[in-house]
Design a protein around this motif. Structure first.
Motif, PDB file in Angstrom:
ATOM      1  N   TRP A 131     -10.041  -8.441  -0.051  1.00  0.00           N
ATOM      2  CA  TRP A 131      -9.243  -8.729  -1.360  1.00  0.00           C
ATOM      3  C   TRP A 131      -9.506  -9.736  -2.172  1.00  0.00           C
ATOM      4  O   TRP A 131      -8.592 -10.601  -2.792  1.00  0.00           O
ATOM      5  CB  TRP A 131      -7.635  -8.705  -0.974  1.00  0.00           C
ATOM      6  CG  TRP A 131      -7.286  -7.147  -0.025  1.00  0.00           C
ATOM      7  CD1 TRP A 131      -6.928  -7.364   1.228  1.00  0.00           C
ATOM      8  CD2 TRP A 131      -7.322  -5.970  -0.536  1.00  0.00           C
ATOM      9  NE1 TRP A 131      -6.716  -5.991   1.619  1.00  0.00           N
ATOM     10  CE2 TRP A 131      -7.053  -5.233   0.749  1.00  0.00           C
ATOM     11  CE3 TRP A 131      -7.968  -5.150  -1.562  1.00  0.00           C
ATOM     12  CZ2 TRP A 131      -6.971  -3.678   0.464  1.00  0.00           C
ATOM     13  CZ3 TRP A 131      -7.899  -4.035  -1.744  1.00  0.00           C
ATOM     14  CH2 TRP A 131      -7.356  -3.298  -0.597  1.00  0.00           C
ATOM     15  N   PRO A 132     -10.503  -9.702  -2.869  1.00  0.00           N
ATOM     16  CA  PRO A 132     -11.011 -10.803  -3.836  1.00  0.00           C
ATOM     17  C   PRO A 132     -10.143 -10.604  -5.283  1.00  0.00           C
ATOM     18  O   PRO A 132     -10.019 -11.589  -6.018  1.00  0.00           O
ATOM     19  CB  PRO A 132     -12.609 -10.814  -3.913  1.00  0.00           C
ATOM     20  CG  PRO A 132     -12.851  -9.128  -3.863  1.00  0.00           C
ATOM     21  CD  PRO A 132     -12.127  -9.198  -2.406  1.00  0.00           C
ATOM     22  N   GLY A 133      -9.905  -9.329  -5.404  1.00  0.00           N
ATOM     23  CA  GLY A 133      -9.057  -9.087  -6.503  1.00  0.00           C
ATOM     24  C   GLY A 133      -7.565  -9.010  -6.397  1.00  0.00           C
ATOM     25  O   GLY A 133      -6.785  -8.452  -7.212  1.00  0.00           O
TER      26      GLY A 133
ATOM     27  N   ALA B  58     -13.250   3.730  -0.760  1.00  0.00           N
ATOM     28  CA  ALA B  58     -12.640   3.088  -1.898  1.00  0.00           C
ATOM     29  C   ALA B  58     -12.725   1.664  -1.773  1.00  0.00           C
ATOM     30  O   ALA B  58     -12.774   0.886  -2.790  1.00  0.00           O
ATOM     31  CB  ALA B  58     -11.254   3.337  -1.694  1.00  0.00           C
ATOM     32  N   LEU B  59     -12.876   0.986  -0.640  1.00  0.00           N
ATOM     33  CA  LEU B  59     -13.208  -0.521  -0.523  1.00  0.00           C
ATOM     34  C   LEU B  59     -14.721  -0.915  -0.659  1.00  0.00           C
ATOM     35  O   LEU B  59     -15.035  -2.006  -0.938  1.00  0.00           O
ATOM     36  CB  LEU B  59     -12.754  -0.983   1.030  1.00  0.00           C
ATOM     37  CG  LEU B  59     -11.343  -1.082   1.280  1.00  0.00           C
ATOM     38  CD1 LEU B  59     -10.938  -1.214   2.802  1.00  0.00           C
ATOM     39  CD2 LEU B  59     -10.652  -1.955   0.446  1.00  0.00           C
TER      40      LEU B  59
ATOM     41  N   ALA C   3       0.837  -1.063   0.172  1.00  0.00           N
ATOM     42  CA  ALA C   3      -0.031  -0.162  -0.006  1.00  0.00           C
ATOM     43  C   ALA C   3       0.842   1.217   0.183  1.00  0.00           C
ATOM     44  O   ALA C   3       0.463   2.423  -0.682  1.00  0.00           O
ATOM     45  CB  ALA C   3      -0.912   0.006   1.033  1.00  0.00           C
ATOM     46  N   ASN C   4       1.833   1.259   0.713  1.00  0.00           N
ATOM     47  CA  ASN C   4       2.721   2.485   0.824  1.00  0.00           C
ATOM     48  C   ASN C   4       3.810   2.684  -0.249  1.00  0.00           C
ATOM     49  O   ASN C   4       3.919   3.742  -0.826  1.00  0.00           O
ATOM     50  CB  ASN C   4       3.512   2.420   2.218  1.00  0.00           C
ATOM     51  CG  ASN C   4       2.584   2.743   3.388  1.00  0.00           C
ATOM     52  OD1 ASN C   4       2.230   3.892   3.454  1.00  0.00           O
ATOM     53  ND2 ASN C   4       2.837   1.889   4.505  1.00  0.00           N
ATOM     54  N   HIS C   5       3.984   1.612  -0.828  1.00  0.00           N
ATOM     55  CA  HIS C   5       4.768   1.547  -2.290  1.00  0.00           C
ATOM     56  C   HIS C   5       3.924   2.211  -3.288  1.00  0.00           C
ATOM     57  O   HIS C   5       4.504   2.991  -3.955  1.00  0.00           O
ATOM     58  CB  HIS C   5       5.221   0.046  -2.518  1.00  0.00           C
ATOM     59  CG  HIS C   5       6.017  -0.159  -3.726  1.00  0.00           C
ATOM     60  ND1 HIS C   5       7.322   0.484  -4.025  1.00  0.00           N
ATOM     61  CD2 HIS C   5       5.280  -0.647  -4.842  1.00  0.00           C
ATOM     62  CE1 HIS C   5       7.434   0.105  -5.429  1.00  0.00           C
ATOM     63  NE2 HIS C   5       6.393  -0.409  -5.959  1.00  0.00           N
ATOM     64  N   PHE C   6       2.770   1.530  -3.452  1.00  0.00           N
ATOM     65  CA  PHE C   6       1.800   2.174  -4.539  1.00  0.00           C
ATOM     66  C   PHE C   6       1.456   3.532  -4.075  1.00  0.00           C
ATOM     67  O   PHE C   6       1.273   4.279  -5.053  1.00  0.00           O
ATOM     68  CB  PHE C   6       0.397   1.236  -4.413  1.00  0.00           C
ATOM     69  CG  PHE C   6       0.662  -0.126  -4.859  1.00  0.00           C
ATOM     70  CD1 PHE C   6       1.785  -0.571  -5.760  1.00  0.00           C
ATOM     71  CD2 PHE C   6      -0.228  -1.262  -4.346  1.00  0.00           C
ATOM     72  CE1 PHE C   6       1.880  -1.781  -6.381  1.00  0.00           C
ATOM     73  CE2 PHE C   6       0.049  -2.333  -4.933  1.00  0.00           C
ATOM     74  CZ  PHE C   6       1.057  -2.767  -5.757  1.00  0.00           C
TER      75      PHE C   6
ATOM     76  N   TYR D 175      -4.114  -2.159  -5.773  1.00  0.00           N
ATOM     77  CA  TYR D 175      -3.484  -0.970  -6.548  1.00  0.00           C
ATOM     78  C   TYR D 175      -4.558  -0.087  -6.855  1.00  0.00           C
ATOM     79  O   TYR D 175      -4.594   1.280  -6.694  1.00  0.00           O
ATOM     80  CB  TYR D 175      -2.806  -1.564  -7.617  1.00  0.00           C
ATOM     81  CG  TYR D 175      -2.201  -0.305  -8.479  1.00  0.00           C
ATOM     82  CD1 TYR D 175      -0.632  -0.038  -8.269  1.00  0.00           C
ATOM     83  CD2 TYR D 175      -2.667   0.044  -9.506  1.00  0.00           C
ATOM     84  CE1 TYR D 175      -0.070   0.876  -9.084  1.00  0.00           C
ATOM     85  CE2 TYR D 175      -2.082   1.163 -10.216  1.00  0.00           C
ATOM     86  CZ  TYR D 175      -0.946   1.582 -10.067  1.00  0.00           C
ATOM     87  OH  TYR D 175      -0.436   2.427 -10.861  1.00  0.00           O
ATOM     88  N   ASN D 176      -5.741  -0.568  -7.323  1.00  0.00           N
ATOM     89  CA  ASN D 176      -6.776   0.326  -7.817  1.00  0.00           C
ATOM     90  C   ASN D 176      -7.312   1.211  -6.443  1.00  0.00           C
ATOM     91  O   ASN D 176      -7.701   2.241  -6.691  1.00  0.00           O
ATOM     92  CB  ASN D 176      -7.980  -0.383  -8.343  1.00  0.00           C
ATOM     93  CG  ASN D 176      -7.508  -1.180  -9.538  1.00  0.00           C
ATOM     94  OD1 ASN D 176      -6.319  -0.887 -10.396  1.00  0.00           O
ATOM     95  ND2 ASN D 176      -8.148  -2.335  -9.931  1.00  0.00           N
ATOM     96  N   VAL D 177      -7.429   0.442  -5.217  1.00  0.00           N
ATOM     97  CA  VAL D 177      -7.882   1.069  -4.256  1.00  0.00           C
ATOM     98  C   VAL D 177      -6.873   2.226  -3.955  1.00  0.00           C
ATOM     99  O   VAL D 177      -7.283   3.441  -3.479  1.00  0.00           O
ATOM    100  CB  VAL D 177      -7.949   0.181  -3.039  1.00  0.00           C
ATOM    101  CG1 VAL D 177      -7.997   0.915  -1.529  1.00  0.00           C
ATOM    102  CG2 VAL D 177      -9.463  -0.723  -3.094  1.00  0.00           C
TER     103      VAL D 177
END
Length: 465
Positions: free
Chosen positions: A355-357, A386-387, A324-327, A363-365
């Motif tokens: 996180w089914p995806g 976002a979730l 999450a922090n990297h993205f 990344y999208n979130v």
């Protein structure tokens, strides 16, 4: 004993005995501990060396622990803070938690709970790994610290040294193509092309030409010779993504290419030798597809010399803060946003999400919160927003049956204005059995009776009671 890589903690308390006791317990647990007797001394320490965690008493001389937290948040938004509080200051600590303090502990605190909270805070706010050394650049794009991924990457590195075909299994969005690229970079073919093709995304009529090429005039739109992806990847690696979706007729032609190490373009009578390493990926159960006659057994064994299975994101939750922090850093730079991290509660929400995806969904979130964030620290509310994506709720058979049964009974009671005799008659059940069903679902017929005017009595004389 503490090593040079142990996490560094800053402990703040004006009680010397408490400070010594805390330091001893934390050092015994393997942490490096710096101490300060006031908020001012703690801020001076922060200027010298930034710790990974601050533990502070709420009651301090001069500037108190809450004011210290506000200053820490301003200087280092992602630095977690744990507050120690007496019972009289619990309301202040709760308010601080709402504002972003990681957690608070009441005095006298439990040593085991303290160490657990410290470990949680450090795990949630661990920095992304430093730039990998030269020998680790092959997997630089794969951000992870989980043991499960470490084992998988060690196996992938070993497999990369050979030329064996590899079948990558894993749910959609778990990173199969990224692992394939890493294997290519770690192989002797690294200087040659890496090409990926999604076998399920290209229509069957075009996929053969895309893979094997065609000659001019082979079909209506073939206005020139076209090299296929096998020839384009010559000397390198070809990833056949979603191989389970490849049509049966093309499976036969692919098998021939793998056996003969040569491709024949559509419309040509000549074959062209190719030297390509094949990696394939799928989220489908190929064994079930073979049993159903949808996938060739001989092709399966040709592709599946080595199998590597990627875990779902839910199976490697310790990687979520890193990812999450990297993205966030990557996307903030892309969009020119000044974002420094996630609030503690926001990070907890990310870790707890289903996180089914998988990584692609994460990344999208993060991209969505990056676009909408108005503060340097991403708040919980934005992550929760976002979730909240529409999804089909998957129930067990028993749960679905229970829900249908209750909804059916509610519908009947509404239709009959709460009259049990009429509802039972419509359901083709006797009244005793119908009452039993109502009790099972805790439904009261009287709640469904009309509130307007006098209640009508059914011809049977049953008023629903």
């Amino acid at each position: 004993m503490t090593g040079p890589n142990a996490a560094r903690l800053l402990v703040v308390d004006d009680d010397g005995d408490m400070l010594r006791l805390l330091s001893m317990r934390l050092e015994a647990a393997g942490y490096r501990v710096a101490t300060a007797g006031s908020a001012e001394a703690a801020l001076a320490q922060l200027d010298v060396e930034r710790p990974q965690l601050v533990i502070s008493d709420v009651r301090l001389p001069g500037r108190d622990g809450l004011a210290l937290f506000d200053e820490v948040r301003q200087r280092h938004p992602s630095l977690p803070v744990i507050l120690l509080t007496a019972h009289g200051t619990i309301p202040d600590a709760i308010e601080a938690t709402r504002r972003g303090v990681f957690t608070y502990l009441t005095k006298p605190y439990d040593s085991k709970e303290l160490l657990e909270r410290v470990a949680q805070a450090l795990a949630l706010h661990a920095p992304a790994p430093a730039s990998p050394q030269a020998e680790e650049k092959w997997r630089a794009d794969i951000i992870s610290r989980s043991a499960r991924m470490a084992d998988l990457l060690a196996e992938a590195r070993m497999v990369a040294r050979s030329d064996a075909s590899v079948l990558l299994r894993g749910d959609s969005g778990s990173g199969k193509e990224m692992l394939a690229r890493a294997i290519h970079r770690a192989s002797a073919r690294a200087a040659k092309p890496f090409i990926a093709v999604n076998c399920g995304a290209i229509p069957e009529a075009l996929l053969e030409s895309e893979l094997f090429g065609h000659v001019k005039g082979a079909f209506t739109d073939a206005v020139a010779n076209h090299k296929g992806l096998f020839q384009a990847a010559d000397g390198g690696t070809l990833l056949l993504d979603e191989i389970g979706d490849m049509p049966p007729a093309l499976q036969v032609k692919l098998l021939r290419v793998l056996q003969e190490r040569a491709v024949r373009p559509v419309g040509s009578s000549q074959s062209h030798p190719v030297d390509v390493r094949i990696l394939s990926a799928t989220h489908r159960d190929l064994e079930a597809a073979m049993a159903a006659g949808q996938f060739r057994e001989d092709l399966y064994y040709r592709l599946n010399v080595v199998t590597l299975t990627l875990p779902t994101l839910a199976e490697r939750r310790e990687d979520i803060p890193l990812l999450a922090n990297h993205f966030l850093n990557k996307l903030a730079a892309k969009y020119g946003r000044r974002l420094s991290g996630f609030a503690p509660e926001a990070l907890k929400a990310l870790i707890a999400a289903p996180w089914p995806g998988n990584v692609r969904q994460l990344y999208n979130v993060v991209e969505q919160v990056c676009a909408l964030a108005t503060t340097p620290l991403v708040p919980l509310a934005l992550v929760q927003r976002a979730l909240r994506v529409p999804s089909v709720q998957v129930l067990t058979y028993a749960e679905a049956k229970q829900r249908f049964e209750r909804d059916y009974l509610v519908g009947l009671l509404k239709l009959t204005d709460g009259n049990v005799a009429d509802a039972a008659r419509l359901a083709d059940r006797n009244r005793t059995e119908f009452y039993r069903l109502l009790q099972k679902h805790e439904l009261t017929p009287g709640h469904f009776q009309s509130q307007a005017g006098d209640r009508a009595v059914s011809p049977s004389g049953d008023d629903g009671k």
